[in-house]
Structure formats: structure tokens, C-alpha cells
Design an enzyme around this catalytic site. Structure first.
Site, PDB file in Angstrom:
ATOM      1  N   ASP A  53       1.114  -1.200   0.495  1.00 35.12           N
ATOM      2  CA  ASP A  53       0.298  -0.596  -0.143  1.00 35.12           C
ATOM      3  C   ASP A  53       0.676   1.528  -0.502  1.00 35.12           C
ATOM      4  O   ASP A  53       0.225   2.215  -0.670  1.00 35.12           O
ATOM      5  CB  ASP A  53      -0.917  -0.089   1.366  1.00 35.12           C
ATOM      6  CG  ASP A  53      -2.198  -0.681   0.957  1.00 35.12           C
ATOM      7  OD1 ASP A  53      -2.717  -1.002  -0.720  1.00 35.12           O
ATOM      8  OD2 ASP A  53      -3.287  -1.214   2.031  1.00 35.12           O
ATOM      9  N   HIS A 108     -10.759   0.275  -6.730  1.00 40.31           N
ATOM     10  CA  HIS A 108      -9.553   0.411  -6.873  1.00 40.31           C
ATOM     11  C   HIS A 108     -10.041   0.434  -7.695  1.00 40.31           C
ATOM     12  O   HIS A 108      -9.265   0.452  -9.435  1.00 40.31           O
ATOM     13  CB  HIS A 108      -8.591   0.699  -5.966  1.00 40.31           C
ATOM     14  CG  HIS A 108      -8.049   0.987  -4.736  1.00 40.31           C
ATOM     15  ND1 HIS A 108      -7.627   1.585  -4.006  1.00 40.31           N
ATOM     16  CD2 HIS A 108      -9.232   2.124  -4.558  1.00 40.31           C
ATOM     17  CE1 HIS A 108      -7.692   2.901  -2.594  1.00 40.31           C
ATOM     18  NE2 HIS A 108      -8.887   3.110  -2.747  1.00 40.31           N
ATOM     19  N   TYR A 111      -2.573  -0.950   9.456  1.00 42.48           N
ATOM     20  CA  TYR A 111      -1.207  -1.087   9.644  1.00 42.48           C
ATOM     21  C   TYR A 111      -0.293  -1.159  11.079  1.00 42.48           C
ATOM     22  O   TYR A 111      -0.285  -2.210  11.866  1.00 42.48           O
ATOM     23  CB  TYR A 111      -0.072  -2.281   8.258  1.00 42.48           C
ATOM     24  CG  TYR A 111      -1.014  -2.043   6.929  1.00 42.48           C
ATOM     25  CD1 TYR A 111      -2.263  -3.319   7.246  1.00 42.48           C
ATOM     26  CD2 TYR A 111      -0.588  -1.827   5.412  1.00 42.48           C
ATOM     27  CE1 TYR A 111      -3.272  -3.394   5.832  1.00 42.48           C
ATOM     28  CE2 TYR A 111      -1.784  -2.034   4.747  1.00 42.48           C
ATOM     29  CZ  TYR A 111      -2.892  -2.606   4.724  1.00 42.48           C
ATOM     30  OH  TYR A 111      -3.814  -2.996   3.515  1.00 42.48           O
ATOM     31  N   GLU A 147      -3.856  -5.368  -6.331  1.00 40.82           N
ATOM     32  CA  GLU A 147      -5.317  -4.697  -5.763  1.00 40.82           C
ATOM     33  C   GLU A 147      -5.839  -5.636  -5.828  1.00 40.82           C
ATOM     34  O   GLU A 147      -6.652  -5.769  -4.489  1.00 40.82           O
ATOM     35  CB  GLU A 147      -5.972  -3.063  -5.645  1.00 40.82           C
ATOM     36  CG  GLU A 147      -4.557  -2.261  -5.393  1.00 40.82           C
ATOM     37  CD  GLU A 147      -5.388  -0.166  -5.433  1.00 40.82           C
ATOM     38  OE1 GLU A 147      -5.839  -0.730  -4.375  1.00 40.82           O
ATOM     39  OE2 GLU A 147      -5.077  -0.488  -6.622  1.00 40.82           O
TER      40      GLU A 147
END
Length: 344
Positions: A87, A221, A124, A184
Site C-alpha cells: 500500500d 480501486h 497496519y 490490488e
């Protein structure tokens, strides 16, 4: 063909862009006068899905993390480390892609997309800071530097992105979008399956809730980049070649093999109740699904049904955001085009 960067302001150009890339646009955004009808509904969905990690109470996960067995802890930390890397890369890629999209509405979507990737990356850190100490957090965020399996699978995507960053041609842009959809729409999925498996055993439910929201964002996305890919080809049909289709199919095949290798490393048959043969079939199923979504031939014969049907419930999120973060079990919305989930 080289891609031209969008001008900051072009007083001689119309507000409504004349092309998705290498077109003309004033760069003034009027949502009632945009080239692509799908942009505004997507914009509204992305705004409606806004969330932050602070909304999620991690107190029970903090307690439960100490109760996980050693294999579960190792997989938990390694997967968080991987997701943080991917990410981080996505945030930068979205901004680079936005520079070459003539249409100001698509640039706006890229800005929101990049913001969501920042939130994912923060989540995270938020999870790790909730369940472990700073020394372990630092170690997790450096896994990508020395784990050979991680290095190989990450290089697959980052090299594709780097080619676009170094030479911004239409061809490299199209190929970079394929890598984006892989990242993704495929590379996260063994990790997601692990967290959903914990949740169905009433373990680390808050972390799984956060993964739910990330999963939902990532699927939107994927849909955005799928549309951009197809719009670029529609406006530049000379790039819609058999070579590109073959490249896409083989890219999804290689990505699936790398994802299965990673899954074997972090899960294998080490996690009770989560079987590697099912996970591998699920990855092949998703590779086929994503390849065909992009207009390519499926890389694998068969694998037309989801072998892990239980996972569907854990990918469906209660969009009401009432008190469900505190619930032991979840209430889910029905999958539909309106809420943006894949029909798995």
C-alpha cells in the site's frame, strides 16, 4: 507514444476533456460536465466509504494476540508487513498515474484513491502498535528487505511500476495498470483469507474488520483502473493488440504462482482449518476472474467457482457503521453492484 503530463491550467482548452490521455482540458473540474459518466458515481461511493483506523476498538485484539499460537502470530505479522509495503507503493503509483490523466475528474479519483492507500498503510501501523511493541513493529516493517519470497513477488510489481516511471509511454502505462490490478485484486487475497479465517474463529475480529474496509476500497480501486485501462484502449485502439492480451494473461498466471508460493510460506497447512489446496484453488479462481475482467484470456483451465465460499460473508461489510465494531458477530449487507463488492 509518449504520455504528456496534464497542464496545471490551460485557458484555451475546454473544461470537459477531449481524451483520457494526451487530450486537452482546462483542468477545471465541473462534475456536471465530465467526459466519463462513471466517474461521478465512483466519486460518491468513495466518499461514502470513508473511514479511519481510529474508529476501530483494538482492545480485545490486543488481548487475543497474546493467545494466538506461534504460527498464527508469525503469519499475522508477516502479512501485515507485506500489506504495508504494497500500500505504500500504491500511494505513489496513484499520484504518478494521475499526472498523465488529462481528465480532471479522473485525477480527482486518483487523489482520493491515494488518500485511501495512506489510510490503509496507517491502519497496519495502528494494528501493530495495538498488539505489539515498537521493536517488533520495526522488524515487521523491514521484512520486505530480507525475506526472499517477499522480495521476488514484490519485484514482480515494482519493476513494472518502475518501467512506467522511467519511460511514461502509453504501452508502459497500460502494462502498469495490469500490475496495479494484480496488486490490488490478487496479491492481497491470501493475506485477506488468513484474517477472515481468524475472524470466523472469533479471533482478532477488530483486525479483520479493518481488513474488511481495506478489501472494500481495493475492489473499488480495481474497478477504477479497469475502466481507465479500457478507456485508454478505446481511444487508442492501436494498442489493443494480441501481444498486450498475451502479456496480460501471462502476467496474471505468474502473479498467481507467486501468490501461491507466498501463501505456502505464510500459511501452508500450518494454520488449523485453512487448507493450502483450497487457498491455491481460490488464488487460481481469482486470477481467472481478474484476467477476464481486464479482457484477457483466463490463465487457468477450469477454476470457475470459488472453492472458499465461506469467505464471502467476511468480505461483506455493514455499511451502517452503527455499533458493529463492538459486536462479536457481524451483520452484513447483501452483495450488490451498489455496495461495490465482487460477486464471488
Amino acid at each position: 507514444m509518449e504520455l504528456m503530463k496534464r497542464k496545471l491550467v490551460d485557458i484555451t482548452a475546454p473544461n470537459r476533456s477531449t481524451g483520457i490521455v494526451n487530450g486537452e482540458s482546462s483542468n477545471i473540474l465541473n462534475w456536471d460536465d465530465v467526459r466519463f459518466k462513471w466517474a461521478y458515481p465512483t466519486y460518491k461511493r468513495m466518499l461514502g466509504n470513508f473511514w479511519t483506523p481510529f474508529e476501530i476498538n483494538m482492545s480485545k485484539d490486543r488481548q487475543q494476540f497474546t493467545e494466538l499460537n506461534s504460527l498464527e502470530k508469525e503469519s499475522f505479522l508477516k502479512i501485515i508487513g507485506l500489506l504495508a509495503l504494497l500500500d505504500s507503493i500504491q500511494t505513489d503509483y496513484a499520484s504518478r498515474a494521475a499526472d498523465y490523466l488529462t481528465d480532471s475528474s479522473l485525477q480527482a479519483l486518483m487523489i482520493i484513491l491515494a488518500q485511501q492507500e495512506v489510510i490503509h498503510n496507517h491502519s497496519y501501523s495502528y494494528v501493530l502498535s495495538s498488539v505489539t511493541d515498537k521493536a517488533v513493529q520495526d522488524e515487521v516493517f523491514n521484512y520486505w528487505r530480507h525475506d526472499p519470497i517477499l522480495q521476488k513477488r514484490n519485484a514482480f510489481v515494482t519493476e513494472g511500476y518502475t518501467s512506467f516511471a522511467k519511460e511514461s509511454t502509453v504501452q508502459n502505462f497500460l502494462q502498469s495498470i495490469i500490475y496495479d490490478v494484480i496488486l490490488e485484486g490478487l496479491f492481497f487475497y491470501s493475506g485477506f483469507a488468513f484474517f477472515y479465517h481468524l475472524a470466523r474463529n472469533q479471533k482478532m475480529v477488530a483486525t479483520s474488520t479493518m481488513i474488511n474496509y481495506i478489501n472494500r476500497d481495493e475492489q473499488i480501486h480495481v474497478g477504477i483502473f479497469e475502466k481507465i485501462f479500457k478507456e485508454v484502449l478505446a481511444e487508442n485502439p492501436e494498442y489493443d493488440t494480441e501481444e498486450l492480451k498475451s502479456f496480460g494473461t501471462e502476467a496474471f498466471r505468474e502473479a498467481a504462482e507467486l501468490e501461491m508460493e507466498w501463501g505456502e510460506s505464510i500459511i501452508g497447512n500450518k494454520i488449523e482449518g485453512l487448507h493450502m489446496n483450497e487457498l491455491s484453488d481460490y488464488i487460481r479462481f481469482m486470477a481467472n476472474k481478474r484476467a477476464e475482467q481486464m479482457g484477457f484470456k483466463a490463465p487457468y483451465e477450469g477454476f470457475r467457482t470459488n472453492p472458499m465460499r465461506w469467505i464471502i460473508a467476511y468480505q461483506e461489510v455493514d455499511l451502517g457503521k452503527t455499533d458493529f465494531f463492538e459486536q462479536k458477530s457481524r451483520a452484513y449487507t447483501k452483495t450488490s453492484e451498489a455496495n461495490g463488492f465482487d460477486d464471488l
